[in-house]
Design an enzyme around this catalytic site. Structure first.
Site, short mmCIF file in Angstrom:
data_model
loop_
_atom_site.label_atom_id
_atom_site.label_comp_id
_atom_site.label_asym_id
_atom_site.label_seq_id
_atom_site.Cartn_x
_atom_site.Cartn_y
_atom_site.Cartn_z
N GLY A 23 0.81 -1.20 0.00
CA GLY A 23 0.00 0.00 0.00
C GLY A 23 0.84 1.25 0.00
N GLY A 25 0.65 5.38 1.43
CA GLY A 25 -0.05 6.35 2.26
C GLY A 25 0.62 7.70 2.19
N GLY A 26 0.16 8.61 3.03
CA GLY A 26 0.70 9.96 3.05
C GLY A 26 2.16 10.04 3.47
CG MET A 27 3.32 9.42 7.26
SD MET A 27 4.31 10.77 7.92
CE MET A 27 5.55 9.90 8.84
CB VAL A 30 3.18 -0.66 3.90
CG1 VAL A 30 3.38 -1.92 4.72
CG2 VAL A 30 2.97 0.53 4.83
CE LYS A 45 3.79 3.83 8.57
NZ LYS A 45 2.99 3.99 9.79
CG ASP A 139 -5.48 7.80 12.53
OD1 ASP A 139 -6.62 8.20 12.24
OD2 ASP A 139 -4.64 7.50 11.66
#
Length: 170
Positions: A23, A25-27, A30, A45, A139
């Site tokens: 996947g 993500g914003g950071m 992964v 990650k 979160d």
């Protein structure tokens, strides 16, 4: 017009052989990876290259690793290692094959009451453990709750976690 050179595809990061992208993500991304020294699968990650130029994001990423390392609970994803290789920062965390609660909700529409209670109680126990250490997740959502193939619930993504008590220090 000359074709632009493609960005070099990464296949290894430190002792981790990248197997599959799971996947984005914003950071960062992964990956499913193999920790070659221990012959075990992990989720790796990796902080995005753009964010490695911003010290605040590196600090947040390293803080997530430290927070995860302090938490020892069967319903919280474990962090095995944090490091830097090829100019990229990474966290090696427990790999969960089953997907997220959000993924399951998309497939099923809803959970049977017994399964929903099982998930809620396990998340509650994980958060209680974190709260006992003064940690607030901040979160919790279906995307951040993972399910193993055996139905074990794992709370994930502690990137926004914050200590609620001032006496607790990393």
């Amino acid at each position: 017009k000359k074709p632009q050179p493609k960005e070099k595809l990464l296949s290894q990061l430190g002792e981790y052989k990248l197997l599959k992208k799971l996947g984005q993500g914003g950071m960062g991304a992964v990956y499913k990876a193999l920790q070659t020294s221990l012959d075990r699968e992990v989720a790796l990650k990796v902080l995005s290259k753009e964010l490695t130029a911003k010290p605040a994001f590196i600090k947040r990423f390293e803080r997530e690793a430290k927070v995860m390392a302090k938490l020892d609970h069967p319903n919280i994803l474990r962090c095995f290692n944090a490091g830097k290789s090829e100019g990229l920062h990474y966290l090696a965390i427990e790999f969960v094959e089953g997907g997220s609660v959000q993924d399951q909700l998309k497939k099923r529409g809803k959970f049977p009451i017994g399964d929903a209670l099982h998930i809620a109680i396990a998340v509650g126990r994980a958060l209680e453990h974190a709260h006992d250490l003064g940690l607030i997740h901040r979160d919790i959502k279906p995307d951040n709750v993972l399910l193993t193939k055996k139905g074990i619930v794992k709370v994930a993504d502690l990137g926004l976690a914050e200590y609620g008590r001032k006496e607790i220090r990393l």
